[in-house]
Scaffold this active site. Structure first.
Site, PDB file in Angstrom:
ATOM      1  N   GLY A   9       9.900  31.409 -46.803  1.00 19.10           N
ATOM      2  CA  GLY A   9      10.672  30.364 -47.467  1.00 19.10           C
ATOM      3  C   GLY A   9      10.297  28.992 -46.934  1.00 19.10           C
ATOM      4  O   GLY A   9       9.187  28.778 -46.452  1.00 19.10           O
ATOM      5  N   CYS A  10      11.234  28.082 -46.995  1.00 18.10           N
ATOM      6  CA  CYS A  10      11.024  26.712 -46.540  1.00 18.10           C
ATOM      7  C   CYS A  10      10.524  26.701 -45.100  1.00 18.10           C
ATOM      8  O   CYS A  10      11.190  27.197 -44.201  1.00 18.10           O
ATOM      9  CB  CYS A  10      12.332  25.945 -46.643  1.00 18.10           C
ATOM     10  SG  CYS A  10      12.305  24.301 -45.915  1.00 18.10           S
ATOM     11  N   PHE A  11       9.352  26.128 -44.868  1.00 17.11           N
ATOM     12  CA  PHE A  11       8.766  26.218 -43.529  1.00 17.11           C
ATOM     13  C   PHE A  11       9.508  25.422 -42.470  1.00 17.11           C
ATOM     14  O   PHE A  11       9.377  25.694 -41.289  1.00 17.11           O
ATOM     15  CB  PHE A  11       7.277  25.943 -43.509  1.00 17.11           C
ATOM     16  CG  PHE A  11       6.764  24.664 -44.129  1.00 17.11           C
ATOM     17  CD1 PHE A  11       7.526  23.528 -44.309  1.00 17.11           C
ATOM     18  CD2 PHE A  11       5.438  24.620 -44.531  1.00 17.11           C
ATOM     19  CE1 PHE A  11       6.998  22.367 -44.858  1.00 17.11           C
ATOM     20  CE2 PHE A  11       4.890  23.461 -45.089  1.00 17.11           C
ATOM     21  CZ  PHE A  11       5.681  22.345 -45.242  1.00 17.11           C
ATOM     22  N   TRP A  12      10.315  24.464 -42.859  1.00 13.89           N
ATOM     23  CA  TRP A  12      11.077  23.705 -41.864  1.00 13.89           C
ATOM     24  C   TRP A  12      12.016  24.632 -41.106  1.00 13.89           C
ATOM     25  O   TRP A  12      12.088  24.608 -39.886  1.00 13.89           O
ATOM     26  CB  TRP A  12      11.901  22.602 -42.501  1.00 13.89           C
ATOM     27  CG  TRP A  12      11.147  21.531 -43.212  1.00 13.89           C
ATOM     28  CD1 TRP A  12       9.860  21.123 -42.995  1.00 13.89           C
ATOM     29  CD2 TRP A  12      11.652  20.716 -44.257  1.00 13.89           C
ATOM     30  NE1 TRP A  12       9.549  20.099 -43.844  1.00 13.89           N
ATOM     31  CE2 TRP A  12      10.622  19.827 -44.632  1.00 13.89           C
ATOM     32  CE3 TRP A  12      12.873  20.646 -44.920  1.00 13.89           C
ATOM     33  CZ2 TRP A  12      10.793  18.885 -45.641  1.00 13.89           C
ATOM     34  CZ3 TRP A  12      13.034  19.707 -45.917  1.00 13.89           C
ATOM     35  CH2 TRP A  12      11.996  18.830 -46.273  1.00 13.89           C
ATOM     36  N   CYS A 154      17.025  23.761 -46.206  1.00 14.33           N
ATOM     37  CA  CYS A 154      16.468  25.112 -45.989  1.00 14.33           C
ATOM     38  C   CYS A 154      17.594  26.097 -45.803  1.00 14.33           C
ATOM     39  O   CYS A 154      18.616  25.775 -45.223  1.00 14.33           O
ATOM     40  CB  CYS A 154      15.564  25.129 -44.766  1.00 14.33           C
ATOM     41  SG  CYS A 154      13.999  24.324 -45.047  1.00 14.33           S
TER      42      CYS A 154
END
Length: 157
Positions: A9-12, A154
């Site tokens: 998913g969102c890499f952050w 995220c």
């Protein structure tokens, strides 16, 4: 030192989640698994490059093992959700383990079987296991994003 690469998913959020564990020495967010050289965030975000938003994790295998990192990976996101994590939808947000050698591939495949056998998830695991290709580091403003800016949109971690 050793390296692992995961997309969840969102890499952050993925980066921030993994940074908490002893033995993880460095993380970088970026793009892998696509067909475009040197993709930008804007290109990957559109979903047409084939890349997954991912985190490259450098770790000390005497402190934390690859198998333990995969366990963390499965605890960090929903591996039964195809191309979607929280509000993020698209192939660029897929659940994927990028292996760097035959040993990592074997461990990843065995861990998927193990987690399937636990009965923790109500649906089958859809995590992909792919050979690592070139990892393109994301733009600097994405690195350690949550450390720099606090919470974000995220859904992981």
């Amino acid at each position: 030192m050793a390296t692992a690469i995961f997309g969840a998913g969102c890499f952050w959020g993925v980066e921030a989640f993994f940074e908490k564990f002893e033995g993880v020495t460095e993380t970088k967010v970026g793009y892998i698994g696509g067909h475009l050289e040197n993709p930008t965030y804007e290109e990957v975000k559109e979903g047409n490059t084939g890349h997954a938003e991912s985190v490259k994790i450098d770790y000390d295998p005497t402190v934390i093992t690859y198998a333990e990192l995969i366990n963390i990976f499965f605890e960090a996101h929903d591996p039964t959700s195809r191309n979607k994590q929280g509000i993020d939808v698209g192939h660029q947000y897929r659940s994927v383990i990028f292996y760097l050698d035959a040993s990592q591939k074997y461990i990843a495949e065995e861990k998927i079987k193990e987690w399937e056998g636990k009965g923790v998830f109500k649906r089958p695991i859809v995590t992909e296991v792919e050979a690592a290709t070139t990892f393109f580091e994301a733009e600097e403003y994405h690195q350690k994003y949550l450390q720099k800016h606090g919470s974000a949109a995220c859904s992981i971690g």
